[in-house]
Design a protein around this motif. Structure first.
Motif, PDB file in Angstrom:
ATOM      1  N   VAL A 194       1.664  20.918  20.939  1.00  0.00           N
ATOM      2  CA  VAL A 194       1.923  19.700  20.175  1.00  0.00           C
ATOM      3  C   VAL A 194       1.189  19.799  18.847  1.00  0.00           C
ATOM      4  CG1 VAL A 194       1.587  17.196  20.071  1.00  0.00           C
ATOM      5  CG2 VAL A 194       2.317  18.279  22.212  1.00  0.00           C
ATOM      6  N   LEU A 195       1.888  19.494  17.775  1.00  0.00           N
ATOM      7  CA  LEU A 195       1.318  19.473  16.427  1.00  0.00           C
ATOM      8  C   LEU A 195       1.063  18.017  16.067  1.00  0.00           C
ATOM      9  CD1 LEU A 195       3.948  21.867  14.802  1.00  0.00           C
ATOM     10  CD2 LEU A 195       1.864  22.511  16.044  1.00  0.00           C
ATOM     11  N   LEU A 196      -0.205  17.648  15.960  1.00  0.00           N
ATOM     12  CA  LEU A 196      -0.570  16.257  15.721  1.00  0.00           C
ATOM     13  C   LEU A 196      -0.973  16.097  14.264  1.00  0.00           C
ATOM     14  CD1 LEU A 196      -0.781  13.713  17.525  1.00  0.00           C
ATOM     15  CD2 LEU A 196      -3.231  14.200  17.724  1.00  0.00           C
ATOM     16  N   GLY A 197      -0.078  15.528  13.476  1.00  0.00           N
ATOM     17  CA  GLY A 197      -0.340  15.309  12.061  1.00  0.00           C
ATOM     18  C   GLY A 197      -0.890  13.916  11.827  1.00  0.00           C
ATOM     19  N   ILE A 198      -1.975  13.821  11.069  1.00  0.00           N
ATOM     20  CA  ILE A 198      -2.615  12.532  10.809  1.00  0.00           C
ATOM     21  C   ILE A 198      -2.911  12.422   9.323  1.00  0.00           C
ATOM     22  CG2 ILE A 198      -4.653  11.094  11.256  1.00  0.00           C
ATOM     23  CD1 ILE A 198      -4.786  12.377  14.028  1.00  0.00           C
ATOM     24  N   GLY A 199      -2.492  11.298   8.747  1.00  0.00           N
ATOM     25  CA  GLY A 199      -2.817  10.988   7.362  1.00  0.00           C
ATOM     26  C   GLY A 199      -3.608   9.696   7.318  1.00  0.00           C
ATOM     27  N   MET A 200      -4.791   9.729   6.707  1.00  0.00           N
ATOM     28  CA  MET A 200      -5.634   8.534   6.580  1.00  0.00           C
ATOM     29  C   MET A 200      -6.096   8.387   5.138  1.00  0.00           C
ATOM     30  SD  MET A 200      -9.233   7.558   8.532  1.00  0.00           S
ATOM     31  CE  MET A 200      -8.437   7.521  10.147  1.00  0.00           C
ATOM     32  N   ASN A 201      -5.866   7.222   4.569  1.00  0.00           N
ATOM     33  CA  ASN A 201      -6.310   6.954   3.204  1.00  0.00           C
ATOM     34  C   ASN A 201      -7.817   6.731   3.199  1.00  0.00           C
ATOM     35  OD1 ASN A 201      -3.683   6.993   2.008  1.00  0.00           O
ATOM     36  ND2 ASN A 201      -3.306   4.966   2.871  1.00  0.00           N
ATOM     37  N   LEU A 202      -8.527   7.506   2.401  1.00  0.00           N
ATOM     38  CA  LEU A 202      -9.978   7.440   2.362  1.00  0.00           C
ATOM     39  C   LEU A 202     -10.491   6.768   1.098  1.00  0.00           C
ATOM     40  CD1 LEU A 202     -10.852  11.058   3.628  1.00  0.00           C
ATOM     41  CD2 LEU A 202     -10.623   8.957   4.982  1.00  0.00           C
ATOM     42  N   ALA A 203     -10.297   7.421  -0.043  1.00  0.00           N
ATOM     43  CA  ALA A 203     -10.913   6.968  -1.288  1.00  0.00           C
ATOM     44  C   ALA A 203      -9.922   6.354  -2.265  1.00  0.00           C
ATOM     45  CB  ALA A 203     -11.641   8.138  -1.960  1.00  0.00           C
ATOM     46  N   ALA A 204      -8.728   6.050  -1.811  1.00  0.00           N
ATOM     47  CA  ALA A 204      -7.698   5.542  -2.715  1.00  0.00           C
ATOM     48  C   ALA A 204      -7.998   4.109  -3.166  1.00  0.00           C
ATOM     49  CB  ALA A 204      -6.336   5.591  -2.042  1.00  0.00           C
ATOM     50  N   GLN A 205      -7.833   3.862  -4.462  1.00  0.00           N
ATOM     51  CA  GLN A 205      -7.814   2.504  -4.985  1.00  0.00           C
ATOM     52  C   GLN A 205      -6.416   1.920  -4.768  1.00  0.00           C
ATOM     53  OE1 GLN A 205     -10.405   0.918  -6.075  1.00  0.00           O
ATOM     54  NE2 GLN A 205     -11.911   2.488  -6.643  1.00  0.00           N
ATOM     55  N   ALA A 206      -6.293   0.607  -4.908  1.00  0.00           N
ATOM     56  CA  ALA A 206      -4.997  -0.030  -4.673  1.00  0.00           C
ATOM     57  C   ALA A 206      -3.921   0.557  -5.569  1.00  0.00           C
ATOM     58  CB  ALA A 206      -5.110  -1.532  -4.884  1.00  0.00           C
ATOM     59  N   SER A 207      -4.295   0.914  -6.806  1.00  0.00           N
ATOM     60  CA  SER A 207      -3.311   1.458  -7.746  1.00  0.00           C
ATOM     61  C   SER A 207      -2.867   2.862  -7.382  1.00  0.00           C
ATOM     62  CB  SER A 207      -3.904   1.457  -9.161  1.00  0.00           C
ATOM     63  OG  SER A 207      -5.100   2.229  -9.205  1.00  0.00           O
ATOM     64  N   ASP A 208      -3.639   3.551  -6.518  1.00  0.00           N
ATOM     65  CA  ASP A 208      -3.285   4.906  -6.105  1.00  0.00           C
ATOM     66  C   ASP A 208      -2.268   4.922  -4.975  1.00  0.00           C
ATOM     67  OD1 ASP A 208      -5.198   6.010  -7.856  1.00  0.00           O
ATOM     68  OD2 ASP A 208      -6.775   5.847  -6.342  1.00  0.00           O
ATOM     69  N   LEU A 209      -2.145   3.807  -4.261  1.00  0.00           N
ATOM     70  CA  LEU A 209      -1.356   3.783  -3.037  1.00  0.00           C
ATOM     71  C   LEU A 209       0.105   3.475  -3.338  1.00  0.00           C
ATOM     72  CD1 LEU A 209      -3.926   1.819  -0.881  1.00  0.00           C
ATOM     73  CD2 LEU A 209      -3.331   4.236  -0.637  1.00  0.00           C
ATOM     74  N   PRO A 210       1.027   4.253  -2.802  1.00  0.00           N
ATOM     75  CA  PRO A 210       2.447   4.023  -3.071  1.00  0.00           C
ATOM     76  C   PRO A 210       2.932   2.770  -2.348  1.00  0.00           C
ATOM     77  CG  PRO A 210       2.195   5.725  -1.413  1.00  0.00           C
ATOM     78  CD  PRO A 210       0.811   5.397  -1.895  1.00  0.00           C
ATOM     79  N   PRO A 211       3.981   2.138  -2.857  1.00  0.00           N
ATOM     80  CA  PRO A 211       4.537   0.979  -2.148  1.00  0.00           C
ATOM     81  C   PRO A 211       5.060   1.384  -0.777  1.00  0.00           C
ATOM     82  CG  PRO A 211       6.014   1.701  -3.898  1.00  0.00           C
ATOM     83  CD  PRO A 211       4.740   2.471  -4.066  1.00  0.00           C
ATOM     84  N   ALA A 212       5.021   0.444   0.163  1.00  0.00           N
ATOM     85  CA  ALA A 212       5.459   0.716   1.523  1.00  0.00           C
ATOM     86  C   ALA A 212       6.593  -0.221   1.892  1.00  0.00           C
ATOM     87  CB  ALA A 212       4.303   0.543   2.500  1.00  0.00           C
ATOM     88  N   ASP A 213       7.451   0.236   2.818  1.00  0.00           N
ATOM     89  CA  ASP A 213       8.586  -0.592   3.216  1.00  0.00           C
ATOM     90  C   ASP A 213       8.250  -1.512   4.381  1.00  0.00           C
ATOM     91  OD1 ASP A 213       8.316   1.409   5.073  1.00  0.00           O
ATOM     92  OD2 ASP A 213      10.461   1.821   5.266  1.00  0.00           O
ATOM     93  N   ARG A 214       7.091  -1.305   5.054  1.00  0.00           N
ATOM     94  CA  ARG A 214       6.745  -2.151   6.198  1.00  0.00           C
ATOM     95  C   ARG A 214       5.372  -2.793   6.039  1.00  0.00           C
ATOM     96  NH1 ARG A 214       5.950  -0.351  11.194  1.00  0.00           N
ATOM     97  NH2 ARG A 214       5.239   1.670  10.475  1.00  0.00           N
ATOM     98  N   LEU A 215       4.340  -1.966   5.994  1.00  0.00           N
ATOM     99  CA  LEU A 215       2.970  -2.453   5.965  1.00  0.00           C
ATOM    100  C   LEU A 215       2.310  -2.100   4.637  1.00  0.00           C
ATOM    101  CD1 LEU A 215       1.838  -1.297   9.528  1.00  0.00           C
ATOM    102  CD2 LEU A 215       2.539  -3.593   8.845  1.00  0.00           C
ATOM    103  N   THR A 216       1.588  -3.048   4.057  1.00  0.00           N
ATOM    104  CA  THR A 216       0.843  -2.788   2.829  1.00  0.00           C
ATOM    105  C   THR A 216      -0.226  -1.739   3.103  1.00  0.00           C
ATOM    106  OG1 THR A 216       1.165  -5.053   2.093  1.00  0.00           O
ATOM    107  CG2 THR A 216      -0.622  -3.818   1.064  1.00  0.00           C
TER     108      THR A 216
END
Length: 245
Positions: free
Chosen positions: A124-146
């Motif tokens: 099993v390949l377990l891929g995980i992405g977690m935002n660490l140091a991003a400012q609000a302006s760095d984060l892309p818009p989302a279709d479900r959750l902010t």
């Protein structure tokens, strides 16, 4: 027996850590081999979504699992990844919880996501992405959750290396418990972290159908329990949840 050292392959950039890890798995890489990148050029999440992050602002990693359980039990490892990511985020002070099956949320804002894919020879390949140091302006818009980040939630952010260490510390005992006890061990760890229980939800099924009801917890196999308006409780092994209240 002493634990074997974990091999971490660190890349400045790649198309996808999942694809890099898949090649390593095919070559016989041992369990918990990990691929971490500063930037993914074609990172992906569940249901074909992309995962975007500015260089150095996120933990972008894929971890190799070699479970010793039947194939029909392996989907619960996606939930295990979510549990490990919640525990990782909490270790850095975030008030994080689990939105079934594997989104890490802070007050309804998405901090991390998990993508579990089958690899060569039943791994099993377990891929995980977690935002660490991003400012609000760095984060892309989302279709479900902010989206949010550990920096926004806690005022500080660990390095990707430190975050990966905490994630692996949380994941290793989960993987061992799964091998020894099966899906019920993962479900038991997930229930106290569940942010959906008691909430009105809408579940979009892979078939395109929609189900509405009240989230009623997590079954022993890792499925979502939904109480229908008529009172019966139904079980769903997969789907995409939107919290209505």
């Amino acid at each position: 027996m002493a634990e074997r050292p974990i091999r971490v392959h660190e890349l400045p950039s790649c198309d996808s850590t999942q694809d890099e890890l898949r090649a390593l798995a095919a070559a016989g890489a041992p369990v918990f081999t990990s691929v971490r990148a500063d930037v993914q050029l074609a990172g992906r999440g569940r249901r074909g979504r992309s995962w975007e992050a500015q260089a150095g602002t996120a933990l972008l990693v894929s971890i190799l699992l070699r479970p010793e359980r039947p194939a029909h039990e392996l989907p619960v490892l996606s939930l295990a990844g979510g549990v490990a990511a919640v525990e990782c985020a909490r270790s850095f002070g975030a008030d994080a919880g689990l939105s079934w099956p594997n989104d890490v949320v802070c007050a309804g804002r998405k901090l991390a996501g998990v993508l579990a894919e089958l690899g060569p020879e039943g791994c099993v390949l377990l891929g995980i992405g977690m935002n660490l140091a991003a400012q609000a302006s760095d984060l892309p818009p989302a279709d479900r959750l902010t989206p949010t980040s550990l920096l926004l939630e806690t005022g500080a952010a660990p390095s990707p290396t430190a975050a990966l260490g905490a994630l692996l510390d949380a994941l290793r005992p989960l993987a061992s418990a799964f091998d020894a006890e099966g899906p019920g061990a993962i479900a038991a760890r997930a229930r106290p972290l569940d942010t959906l229980a008691g909430s009105a939800v809408q579940l979009r099924l892979a078939s395109g159908g929609l189900v509405e009801g009240t989230a009623a917890g997590i079954a022993d196999d890792g499925s979502l329990l939904v109480r229908a308006p008529g009172g019966g409780v139904l079980t769903y092994a997969s789907g995409e949840v939107v919290r209505l209240t």
